[in-house]
Enzyme design. Structure first.
Site, PDB file in Angstrom:
ATOM      1  N   ASP A   3       0.882  -1.164   0.000  1.00 57.46           N
ATOM      2  CA  ASP A   3       0.000   0.000   0.000  1.00 57.46           C
ATOM      3  C   ASP A   3       0.922   1.216   0.000  1.00 57.46           C
ATOM      4  O   ASP A   3       2.139   1.087   0.219  1.00 57.46           O
ATOM      5  CB  ASP A   3      -0.885  -0.019   1.257  1.00 57.46           C
ATOM      6  CG  ASP A   3      -1.836   1.176   1.340  1.00 57.46           C
ATOM      7  OD1 ASP A   3      -2.229   1.719   0.291  1.00 57.46           O
ATOM      8  OD2 ASP A   3      -2.187   1.582   2.464  1.00 57.46           O
ATOM      9  N   SER A   4       0.352   2.389  -0.214  1.00 57.14           N
ATOM     10  CA  SER A   4       1.150   3.605  -0.139  1.00 57.14           C
ATOM     11  C   SER A   4       1.642   3.831   1.290  1.00 57.14           C
ATOM     12  O   SER A   4       2.564   4.601   1.513  1.00 57.14           O
ATOM     13  CB  SER A   4       0.300   4.801  -0.565  1.00 57.14           C
ATOM     14  OG  SER A   4      -0.821   4.894   0.286  1.00 57.14           O
ATOM     15  N   CYS A  66      -4.430  -1.505  -1.866  1.00 59.65           N
ATOM     16  CA  CYS A  66      -4.569  -0.064  -2.063  1.00 59.65           C
ATOM     17  C   CYS A  66      -5.445   0.170  -3.286  1.00 59.65           C
ATOM     18  O   CYS A  66      -5.088  -0.242  -4.397  1.00 59.65           O
ATOM     19  CB  CYS A  66      -3.174   0.525  -2.289  1.00 59.65           C
ATOM     20  SG  CYS A  66      -3.177   2.252  -2.766  1.00 59.65           S
ATOM     21  N   GLU A 144      -2.274   9.051   8.841  1.00 57.16           N
ATOM     22  CA  GLU A 144      -0.958   8.520   9.235  1.00 57.16           C
ATOM     23  C   GLU A 144      -0.207   9.487  10.145  1.00 57.16           C
ATOM     24  O   GLU A 144       0.482   9.082  11.059  1.00 57.16           O
ATOM     25  CB  GLU A 144      -0.111   8.214   7.993  1.00 57.16           C
ATOM     26  CG  GLU A 144      -0.689   7.071   7.196  1.00 57.16           C
ATOM     27  CD  GLU A 144       0.349   6.069   6.715  1.00 57.16           C
ATOM     28  OE1 GLU A 144       1.545   6.214   7.011  1.00 57.16           O
ATOM     29  OE2 GLU A 144      -0.073   5.135   6.016  1.00 57.16           O
ATOM     30  N   CYS A 176     -10.913   3.518   0.167  1.00 61.85           N
ATOM     31  CA  CYS A 176      -9.479   3.697   0.426  1.00 61.85           C
ATOM     32  C   CYS A 176      -9.193   2.951   1.722  1.00 61.85           C
ATOM     33  O   CYS A 176      -9.932   3.108   2.706  1.00 61.85           O
ATOM     34  CB  CYS A 176      -9.149   5.182   0.575  1.00 61.85           C
ATOM     35  SG  CYS A 176      -7.483   5.495   1.232  1.00 61.85           S
ATOM     36  N   HIS A 178      -7.059   3.295   3.967  1.00 62.25           N
ATOM     37  CA  HIS A 178      -6.769   4.124   5.153  1.00 62.25           C
ATOM     38  C   HIS A 178      -8.037   4.497   5.920  1.00 62.25           C
ATOM     39  O   HIS A 178      -7.990   4.741   7.126  1.00 62.25           O
ATOM     40  CB  HIS A 178      -6.067   5.415   4.742  1.00 62.25           C
ATOM     41  CG  HIS A 178      -4.603   5.240   4.507  1.00 62.25           C
ATOM     42  ND1 HIS A 178      -4.093   4.750   3.336  1.00 62.25           N
ATOM     43  CD2 HIS A 178      -3.548   5.490   5.315  1.00 62.25           C
ATOM     44  CE1 HIS A 178      -2.770   4.716   3.419  1.00 62.25           C
ATOM     45  NE2 HIS A 178      -2.409   5.158   4.609  1.00 62.25           N
TER      46      HIS A 178
END
Ligand code: DGL
Length: 253
Positions: A3-4, A66, A144, A176, A178
């Site tokens: 993932d990013s 992702c 994050e 997403c 996240h």
């Protein structure tokens, strides 16, 4: 898996629960977070480089944890490599079957929502439902940096979730990885009856199916976590989000 950043850890958790004896390597491309505001070619190049690195380390399947990387790179990866590529994408199809009023909100990155892949996903599965696509620039990065409770995260959630409540959607898709970290805060900004869906379980089922088909199932239940960013601060972010501090390796990719 990659993932990013750490969004895909939500998917990893679901995968490890379903496949506890598999070995997992998770790569967080923290040095290049966020993918959602980057040109498609950049996300594609990163996805290819990371995938090749994971294959060199013996990966028998690749999970794109992702949505943004799926939109930019899933097709190229499938054309470029032999092993199964399981790609996560917004759960529009399940949302359509769950929806009573046919009013569906999708929270995702700009890159995901403006992709050809998302357009096709909507064309194929939306049927008569109306899709309210809400891009959420800066949200993954703020999660994050601050964790789920930060001021910027709250302000961004107010800005991005309110339009969906005003549109009277009855299902919201977390497009997403996240955003799973802030699911309760999203739910708190919507009427109680609104359902929230994500793709974690569907991806875990798909991974199991593909590994079965290839007779690839089996491992020792090991887990490695690596990042292109600073391992110490990635470790702290994981501690803040998940409440545990794993070993994090630095990989130059
Ligand atoms: N977690 C990613 C996704 O599922 C993207 C976050 C970002 O890097 O913008 O789309």
């Amino acid at each position: 898996m990659f993932d990013s950043g750490l969004g895909g850890l939500t998917v990893l958790e679901t995968l490890r629960a379903r496949l506890p004896t598999e070995d997992f390597i998770y790569f967080a491309d923290t040095a290049h977070l966020p993918y959602g505001d980057k040109p498609e070619e950049v996300v594609r190049a990163r996805s290819l480089a990371i995938t090749n690195n994971l294959l060199e380390r013996g990966a028998k399947a690749i999970v794109i944890a992702c949505n943004t990387a799926t939109a930019a790179a899933a097709e190229s990866l499938r054309n470029a490599i032999e092993v199964p590529v399981i790609a996560l994408e917004p759960a529009v199809k399940p949302a359509v079957s769950l929806s009573r009023r046919g009013m569906i909100g999708v929270l995702a990155t700009t890159r995901t929502l403006y992709s050809r892949r998302f357009e096709r996903l909507v064309q194929t599965h939306a049927q008569n439902a109306r899709i309210f696509a809400q891009p959420c620039p800066a949200l993954a990065e703020a999660i994050e940096l601050e964790g789920a409770e930060g001021d910027t995260v709250r302000a961004l959630l107010d800005r991005y979730v309110r339009p969906l409540a005003l549109a009277e959607v009855d299902v919201v898709v977390l497009g997403c990885t996240h955003y799973l970290w802030v699911m309760p805060a999203i739910a708190a900004r919507l009427p109680k009856e609104v359902k929230i869906v994500d793709s974690g379980e569907a991806v875990a089922r798909q991974v199991e199916k593909r590994l079965q088909e290839e007779s690839f199932l089996g491992g020792g239940g090991a887990f490695r976590l690596a990042t292109s960013g600073d391992p110490a601060s990635v470790g702290q972010t994981i501690q803040r989000l998940c409440g545990f501090a794993p070993d994090v390796e630095y990989w130059r990719i």
